[in-house]
Every structure is written in structure tokens, then in C-alpha cells.
Write a protein that holds these residues in place. Structure first.
Motif, mmCIF file in Angstrom:
data_model
loop_
_atom_site.group_PDB
_atom_site.id
_atom_site.type_symbol
_atom_site.label_atom_id
_atom_site.label_comp_id
_atom_site.label_asym_id
_atom_site.label_seq_id
_atom_site.Cartn_x
_atom_site.Cartn_y
_atom_site.Cartn_z
ATOM 1 N N GLY A 57 11.241 76.318 -18.269
ATOM 2 C CA GLY A 57 10.379 75.413 -17.966
ATOM 3 C C GLY A 57 10.817 74.358 -16.957
ATOM 4 N N THR A 58 9.893 73.733 -16.585
ATOM 5 C CA THR A 58 10.290 72.692 -15.378
ATOM 6 C C THR A 58 9.759 71.574 -15.642
ATOM 7 N N ARG A 59 10.183 70.345 -15.062
ATOM 8 C CA ARG A 59 9.574 68.849 -15.458
ATOM 9 C C ARG A 59 9.884 68.184 -13.876
ATOM 10 N N TYR A 60 9.218 67.341 -13.769
ATOM 11 C CA TYR A 60 8.896 66.617 -12.538
ATOM 12 C C TYR A 60 8.794 65.209 -12.573
ATOM 13 N N ALA A 61 9.247 64.264 -11.622
ATOM 14 C CA ALA A 61 9.159 62.884 -11.630
ATOM 15 C C ALA A 61 7.666 62.885 -11.156
ATOM 16 N N ASP A 62 6.683 61.994 -11.639
ATOM 17 C CA ASP A 62 5.498 61.611 -11.345
ATOM 18 C C ASP A 62 5.319 61.408 -9.686
ATOM 19 N N SER A 63 6.342 60.847 -9.093
ATOM 20 C CA SER A 63 6.387 60.672 -7.539
ATOM 21 C C SER A 63 6.470 61.907 -6.747
ATOM 22 N N VAL A 64 6.788 62.955 -7.371
ATOM 23 C CA VAL A 64 6.887 64.199 -6.655
ATOM 24 C C VAL A 64 5.736 65.441 -7.260
ATOM 25 N N LYS A 65 5.371 64.965 -8.239
ATOM 26 C CA LYS A 65 4.374 66.105 -8.840
ATOM 27 C C LYS A 65 3.466 66.635 -8.017
ATOM 28 N N GLY A 66 3.320 67.852 -7.771
ATOM 29 C CA GLY A 66 2.352 68.475 -6.922
ATOM 30 C C GLY A 66 2.785 68.525 -5.468
ATOM 31 N N ARG A 67 3.723 68.043 -5.212
ATOM 32 C CA ARG A 67 4.507 68.095 -3.767
ATOM 33 C C ARG A 67 5.889 69.190 -3.882
ATOM 34 N N PHE A 68 6.680 68.784 -5.035
ATOM 35 C CA PHE A 68 7.869 69.444 -4.922
ATOM 36 C C PHE A 68 7.933 70.401 -6.079
ATOM 37 N N THR A 69 8.617 71.538 -5.891
ATOM 38 C CA THR A 69 8.659 72.597 -6.756
ATOM 39 C C THR A 69 10.294 73.260 -7.037
ATOM 40 N N ILE A 70 10.570 73.061 -8.242
ATOM 41 C CA ILE A 70 12.056 73.610 -8.443
ATOM 42 C C ILE A 70 12.119 74.860 -8.909
ATOM 43 N N SER A 71 12.924 75.726 -8.314
ATOM 44 C CA SER A 71 12.994 77.191 -9.026
ATOM 45 C C SER A 71 14.314 77.548 -9.073
ATOM 46 N N ARG A 72 14.541 78.765 -9.638
ATOM 47 C CA ARG A 72 16.015 79.316 -9.785
ATOM 48 C C ARG A 72 16.234 80.771 -9.410
ATOM 49 N N ASP A 73 17.262 81.056 -9.358
ATOM 50 C CA ASP A 73 17.678 82.423 -9.042
ATOM 51 C C ASP A 73 18.994 82.758 -9.854
ATOM 52 N N ASN A 74 18.637 83.365 -11.216
ATOM 53 C CA ASN A 74 19.901 83.422 -12.045
ATOM 54 C C ASN A 74 20.875 84.549 -11.432
ATOM 55 N N ALA A 75 20.470 85.308 -10.749
ATOM 56 C CA ALA A 75 21.618 86.289 -9.997
ATOM 57 C C ALA A 75 22.519 85.840 -9.246
ATOM 58 N N GLU A 76 21.853 84.631 -8.535
ATOM 59 C CA GLU A 76 22.665 84.008 -7.564
ATOM 60 C C GLU A 76 23.429 82.545 -7.998
ATOM 61 N N ALA A 78 21.880 79.890 -8.496
ATOM 62 C CA ALA A 78 21.247 79.058 -7.506
ATOM 63 C C ALA A 78 20.045 78.397 -7.939
ATOM 64 N N VAL A 79 19.925 76.906 -7.587
ATOM 65 C CA VAL A 79 18.239 76.479 -7.801
ATOM 66 C C VAL A 79 17.913 75.944 -6.481
ATOM 67 N N TYR A 80 16.698 75.913 -6.630
ATOM 68 C CA TYR A 80 16.034 75.448 -5.008
ATOM 69 C C TYR A 80 15.132 74.331 -5.629
ATOM 70 N N LEU A 81 14.859 73.300 -4.339
ATOM 71 C CA LEU A 81 13.957 72.522 -4.497
ATOM 72 C C LEU A 81 12.849 72.456 -3.324
ATOM 73 N N GLN A 82 11.753 73.016 -3.359
ATOM 74 C CA GLN A 82 10.806 73.007 -2.378
ATOM 75 C C GLN A 82 9.970 71.810 -2.116
ATOM 76 N N MET A 83 10.189 71.136 -0.855
ATOM 77 C CA MET A 83 9.852 69.816 -0.859
ATOM 78 C C MET A 83 8.750 70.022 0.189
ATOM 79 N N ASN A 84 7.233 69.738 -0.188
ATOM 80 C CA ASN A 84 6.156 69.739 0.632
ATOM 81 C C ASN A 84 5.540 68.323 0.802
ATOM 82 N N SER A 85 4.698 68.102 1.898
ATOM 83 C CA SER A 85 4.053 66.798 1.974
ATOM 84 C C SER A 85 5.052 65.771 1.707
#
Length: 125
Positions: A57-76, A78-85
Motif C-alpha cells: 500500500g501507498t500513501r501520499y501527502a495531499d500536496s503531491v497526490k496525483g503528481r507523484f508516484t512511489i514504487s518499490r523493487d523488492n529484488a533490488e 530499492a524505492v523510487y519516486l516518480q515526480m510529474n508536473s
């Protein structure tokens, strides 16, 4: 001990995109989440997004909802943050963190005991 290393920061114009990466030296055993925080000059560190290991599951601050996406790669481990707009107000040092979060208090820094050194994001208008 777990070392977290962030990368991917830089300068971008408003409306553009960036992808931040965080790699852990090993799986953070005993922790249930990894998150991204940011801190602008003169301001407190604030939670941006979190991903929970068990549910995914993921959670976001209201200020970034709809623009940022957090994801993970368990094998690596690693965690990523895609920042758009992105906006000028997104300008800050971005930190990756790992911890055991109680309930839905993911934005509270006290639950995280592993932190990276940070990566700077600067958004120009």
C-alpha cells in the motif's frame, strides 16, 4: 546497519518530471515501510510518500497526490519516486527513509531510523 543512498535529483523546469531512486545496502529487516521526505530551507522535514512492505500500500501527502508516484523493487531493495508536473514549491532536499510505522502515522519522522543523505531537487518557474 542499513545504508540508504538516494539519486536522481537535479534541476527541472515547472511542469517537468524527475525520478528519484533510493537503494538500500540490504533489506531493512524489522521495518515495515520506506518513505520519501523533503525539507526546504527554513522549513521542517515533511512526509511526501510511503510504501508499506507487507501490503504494498501507498500513501501520499495531499500536496503531491496525483503528481507523484512511489514504487518499490523488492529484488533490488530499492524505492523510487516518480515526480510529474513539478512545481517550484516542490524544491527541497529529498530524503529516503526506512522504519516501522505504527498505524497510519507514516508522516511522522520519529518512526524512521534509517535515513539517506538526501538528493536536491530544484524546480524553476
Amino acid at each position: 546497519q542499513v545504508q540508504l543512498v538516494e539519486s536522481g535529483g537535479g534541476s527541472v523546469q515547472a511542469g517537468g518530471s524527475l525520478r528519484l531512486s533510493c537503494t538500500a545496502s540490504r533489506y531493512p529487516y524489522g521495518r515495515n515501510s520506506m518513505g520519501w521526505f523533503r525539507q526546504a530551507p527554513g522549513k521542517e522535514r515533511e512526509g511526501v510518500a510511503v510504501v508499506y512492505f507487507g501490503s504494498g500500500g501507498t500513501r501520499y501527502a495531499d500536496s503531491v497526490k496525483g503528481r507523484f508516484t512511489i514504487s518499490r523493487d523488492n529484488a533490488e531493495n530499492a524505492v523510487y519516486l516518480q515526480m510529474n508536473s513539478v512545481k517550484p514549491e516542490d524544491t527541497a532536499m529529498y530524503y529516503c527513509a526506512a522504519g516501522f510505522v505504527a498505524g497510519d502515522r507514516w508522516m511522522e519522522t520519529r518512526y524512521y531510523d534509517y535515513w539517506g543523505q538526501g538528493t536536491q531537487v530544484t524546480v524553476s518557474s
